[in-house]
Design a protein around this motif. Structure first.
Motif, short mmCIF file in Angstrom:
data_model
loop_
_atom_site.label_atom_id
_atom_site.label_comp_id
_atom_site.label_asym_id
_atom_site.label_seq_id
_atom_site.Cartn_x
_atom_site.Cartn_y
_atom_site.Cartn_z
N TYR A 102 0.85 -1.19 0.00
CA TYR A 102 0.00 0.00 0.00
C TYR A 102 0.88 1.25 0.00
N GLU A 103 1.99 1.16 0.74
CA GLU A 103 2.88 2.32 0.82
C GLU A 103 3.41 2.70 -0.56
N ASP A 104 3.78 1.70 -1.36
CA ASP A 104 4.25 1.98 -2.71
C ASP A 104 3.14 2.52 -3.59
N ALA A 105 1.93 2.01 -3.42
CA ALA A 105 0.82 2.36 -4.30
C ALA A 105 0.21 3.72 -3.98
N MET A 106 0.17 4.09 -2.69
CA MET A 106 -0.55 5.32 -2.33
C MET A 106 0.07 6.07 -1.17
N GLY A 107 1.28 5.74 -0.81
CA GLY A 107 1.92 6.35 0.35
C GLY A 107 2.10 7.84 0.26
N TYR A 108 2.31 8.35 -0.95
CA TYR A 108 2.53 9.80 -1.09
C TYR A 108 1.34 10.60 -0.58
N PHE A 109 0.10 10.11 -0.77
CA PHE A 109 -1.07 10.82 -0.28
C PHE A 109 -1.03 10.91 1.24
N PHE A 110 -0.81 9.78 1.91
CA PHE A 110 -0.80 9.76 3.37
C PHE A 110 0.38 10.51 3.94
N ASP A 111 1.52 10.49 3.24
CA ASP A 111 2.67 11.30 3.67
C ASP A 111 2.32 12.78 3.61
N ASP A 112 1.65 13.19 2.54
CA ASP A 112 1.25 14.60 2.41
C ASP A 112 0.25 14.99 3.50
N VAL A 113 -0.70 14.10 3.80
CA VAL A 113 -1.66 14.37 4.88
C VAL A 113 -0.93 14.54 6.20
N ALA A 114 0.00 13.62 6.50
CA ALA A 114 0.73 13.67 7.76
C ALA A 114 1.57 14.95 7.86
N MET A 115 2.27 15.29 6.77
CA MET A 115 3.12 16.48 6.81
C MET A 115 2.30 17.76 6.88
N GLY A 116 1.19 17.80 6.17
CA GLY A 116 0.41 19.03 6.10
C GLY A 116 -0.55 19.24 7.25
N PHE A 117 -1.04 18.12 7.85
CA PHE A 117 -2.13 18.25 8.81
C PHE A 117 -1.94 17.42 10.07
N GLY A 118 -0.82 16.72 10.19
CA GLY A 118 -0.61 15.81 11.30
C GLY A 118 -0.36 16.47 12.64
N ASP A 119 -0.19 17.79 12.67
CA ASP A 119 0.10 18.49 13.93
C ASP A 119 -1.13 18.58 14.83
N ASP A 120 -2.34 18.43 14.26
CA ASP A 120 -3.57 18.54 15.04
C ASP A 120 -4.62 17.59 14.42
N PRO A 121 -4.35 16.28 14.41
CA PRO A 121 -5.15 15.34 13.62
C PRO A 121 -6.62 15.21 14.02
N ASP A 122 -6.96 15.53 15.27
CA ASP A 122 -8.36 15.45 15.67
C ASP A 122 -9.17 16.67 15.23
N ASN A 123 -8.49 17.74 14.89
CA ASN A 123 -9.17 19.00 14.57
C ASN A 123 -9.03 19.43 13.12
N VAL A 124 -8.65 18.48 12.27
CA VAL A 124 -8.60 18.72 10.83
C VAL A 124 -9.31 17.54 10.18
N ARG A 125 -10.18 17.86 9.22
CA ARG A 125 -10.85 16.78 8.50
C ARG A 125 -10.75 17.02 7.00
N ILE A 126 -10.75 15.91 6.30
CA ILE A 126 -10.61 15.89 4.86
C ILE A 126 -11.97 15.48 4.28
N LEU A 127 -12.56 16.32 3.43
CA LEU A 127 -13.83 16.04 2.78
C LEU A 127 -13.53 15.64 1.34
N VAL A 128 -14.10 14.51 0.92
CA VAL A 128 -13.74 13.91 -0.35
C VAL A 128 -14.98 13.74 -1.23
N ARG A 129 -14.86 14.11 -2.49
CA ARG A 129 -15.91 13.88 -3.47
C ARG A 129 -15.30 13.23 -4.70
#
Length: 162
Positions: free
Chosen positions: A132-159
């Motif tokens: 999974y890390e090879d297939a889609m890790g860049y997305f989760f890395d970007d989420v962690a780097m951009g929003f991981g400082d306050d993970p309970d108070n940031v949400r991602i809305l997807v369409r």
């Protein structure tokens, strides 16, 4: 002379399912849209779409179990009505709408990133596999780097739309 027919290759590249992501942050107990984080992701990765909402599962690999079933837009979103209006042209598409806190995304990622996706041809012969890390890790890395400082108070809305 008859003019040549237009090539289809350009239109074929545009077909498929796409994703639109919005970010909201909790401030003073209320969710607010984070305009600076709008559309931080615009790639077309069907393995990721499968993980986020079960959308566009590949027939040639074992299905990826979604993080959680799609749940629509959060009703406490400050732009709930606008988001619904934006979706109307896409209601008959493959559309799915869902959301996650960054904590939910990162918890799932840490538990699953070492799992494997095995890809098969139409005759069920194994072509290759990857984590999974090879297939889609860049997305989760970007989420962690951009929003991981306050993970309970940031949400991602997807369409998803086509």
């Amino acid at each position: 002379d008859v003019p040549p027919l237009p090539t289809l290759s350009k239109s074929r590249n545009k077909m498929g399912t796409d994703i639109n992501i919005k970010v909201e942050r909790k401030q003073d107990g209320n969710w607010v849209e984070s305009k600076s984080d709008r559309n931080f992701y615009d790639d077309r990765n069907y393995d990721l779409f499968s993980a986020l909402a079960g959308i566009r599962q590949r027939r040639t690999c074992k299905p990826i179990t979604p993080i959680k079933p799609p749940q629509g837009w959060p009703k406490d979103s400050p732009n709930y009505k606008r988001y619904l209006d934006d979706m109307l042209p896409h209601n008959d598409s493959v559309g799915g709408h869902t959301w996650f806190t960054v904590k939910e995304l990162l918890d799932w990622w840490h538990e699953n990133k070492n799992r494997h996706i095995m890809y098969y041809d139409d005759t069920n012969v194994l072509l290759h596999g990857e984590t999974y890390e090879d297939a889609m890790g860049y997305f989760f890395d970007d989420v962690a780097m951009g929003f991981g400082d306050d993970p309970d108070n940031v949400r991602i809305l997807v369409r998803f739309y086509s």
